[in-house]
Design a protein around this motif. Structure first.
Motif, PDB file in Angstrom:
ATOM      1  N   GLU A  70     -24.149  13.266  73.827  1.00 19.75           N
ATOM      2  CA  GLU A  70     -24.236  13.866  72.739  1.00 19.75           C
ATOM      3  C   GLU A  70     -25.683  14.238  72.397  1.00 19.75           C
ATOM      4  OE1 GLU A  70     -21.481  14.244  70.960  1.00 19.75           O
ATOM      5  OE2 GLU A  70     -20.262  12.763  71.647  1.00 19.75           O
ATOM      6  N   HIS A  71     -25.945  15.619  72.874  1.00 19.93           N
ATOM      7  CA  HIS A  71     -27.521  16.005  72.455  1.00 19.93           C
ATOM      8  C   HIS A  71     -27.358  17.436  72.499  1.00 19.93           C
ATOM      9  CE1 HIS A  71     -29.055  16.676  76.922  1.00 19.93           C
ATOM     10  NE2 HIS A  71     -27.561  16.259  76.840  1.00 19.93           N
ATOM     11  N   ALA A  82     -26.276  21.634  84.906  1.00 15.00           N
ATOM     12  CA  ALA A  82     -27.618  21.933  85.105  1.00 15.00           C
ATOM     13  C   ALA A  82     -28.254  20.476  84.664  1.00 15.00           C
ATOM     14  CB  ALA A  82     -28.151  22.748  83.980  1.00 15.00           C
ATOM     15  N   HIS A  83     -27.493  19.676  83.669  1.00 15.77           N
ATOM     16  CA  HIS A  83     -28.104  18.481  83.350  1.00 15.77           C
ATOM     17  C   HIS A  83     -27.857  17.233  84.233  1.00 15.77           C
ATOM     18  CE1 HIS A  83     -28.860  19.645  78.728  1.00 15.77           C
ATOM     19  NE2 HIS A  83     -29.403  20.503  79.595  1.00 15.77           N
ATOM     20  N   GLY A  84     -26.619  17.632  84.913  1.00 17.15           N
ATOM     21  CA  GLY A  84     -26.208  16.521  85.859  1.00 17.15           C
ATOM     22  C   GLY A  84     -25.315  15.421  85.214  1.00 17.15           C
ATOM     23  N   HIS A  85     -24.856  15.556  83.931  1.00 13.79           N
ATOM     24  CA  HIS A  85     -23.899  14.830  83.245  1.00 13.79           C
ATOM     25  C   HIS A  85     -23.058  15.377  82.528  1.00 13.79           C
ATOM     26  CE1 HIS A  85     -27.789  14.471  80.442  1.00 13.79           C
ATOM     27  NE2 HIS A  85     -27.077  15.527  79.892  1.00 13.79           N
ATOM     28  N   VAL A  86     -22.291  14.640  81.672  1.00 16.48           N
ATOM     29  CA  VAL A  86     -21.005  15.116  81.015  1.00 16.48           C
ATOM     30  C   VAL A  86     -21.615  15.246  79.523  1.00 16.48           C
ATOM     31  CG1 VAL A  86     -18.582  14.736  80.132  1.00 16.48           C
ATOM     32  CG2 VAL A  86     -19.338  14.378  82.548  1.00 16.48           C
ATOM     33  N   HIS A  87     -21.195  16.289  78.726  1.00 11.34           N
ATOM     34  CA  HIS A  87     -21.244  16.547  77.473  1.00 11.34           C
ATOM     35  C   HIS A  87     -20.251  16.248  76.703  1.00 11.34           C
ATOM     36  CE1 HIS A  87     -25.035  19.084  78.309  1.00 11.34           C
ATOM     37  NE2 HIS A  87     -25.330  18.011  78.289  1.00 11.34           N
ATOM     38  N   GLY A  88     -20.232  15.897  75.244  1.00 11.94           N
ATOM     39  CA  GLY A  88     -18.941  15.890  74.415  1.00 11.94           C
ATOM     40  C   GLY A  88     -18.618  14.376  74.503  1.00 11.94           C
TER      41      GLY A  88
END
Ligand code: ZN
Length: 160
Positions: A159-160, A148-154
């Protein structure tokens, strides 16, 4: 697991120019994480990542058109020295923020002649063939949220 769209990829990379000078590298850092198919990395590299798997090591050569674009002479612009604010003294090579019709961009000062300052708004790597040494570290499915965001988390990502 192979790299296809919507996979999260961790990779180590070394980027060199045609003379072998290292421009950028993940050596000594966490691997780069990105979302395949989301345009997080330059198109020519993303295309060559397709189908690779964890443990693969390969070279990817990216031409300017699929990298940071061809060098564009029309992105040179002459501005008066008096346009620089405050007590900043323009110098060749200095990076400055400039406002354009498309928003704010970073330009570097290419030339100073008398009261005329030439700004170069090309990306610093425009017109350059990019030679990547890539090592795929990990490939996993992206989460719904990442898609959904189009980028990697973690780790290695947002970081958000
Ligand atoms: Zn996010």
């Amino acid at each position: 697991m192979q790299i296809t769209n919507n996979k999260v990829v961790q990779m180590h990379y070394k980027l060199t120019d045609d003379q072998g000078n290292v421009i950028d590298s993940s050596e000594g850092r966490e691997p780069l994480s990105y979302l395949q198919g989301a345009g997080n990395i330059i198109p020519g590299l993303e295309r060559q990542m397709e189908g690779k798997a964890a443990g693969d090591k390969f070279k990817a050569v990216v031409e300017p058109a699929e990298g940071y674009g061809e060098y564009d002479e029309s992105l040179m612009q002459v501005v008066p020295k008096s346009g620089f604010q405050g007590d900043m003294e323009p110098e060749v090579g200095m990076q400055v923020q400039v406002g354009t019709q498309q928003g704010t961009t970073i330009a570097s000062i290419a030339k100073i002649e008398g009261e005329e300052v030439t700004l170069d708004m090309n990306h610093p790597l425009a017109g350059m063939r990019l030679n990547f040494d890539v090592e795929v570290v990990d490939v996993r499915d992206a989460t719904e949220e990442e898609l959904a965001h189009g980028h990697v988390h973690g780790p290695g990502g947002h970081e958000h």
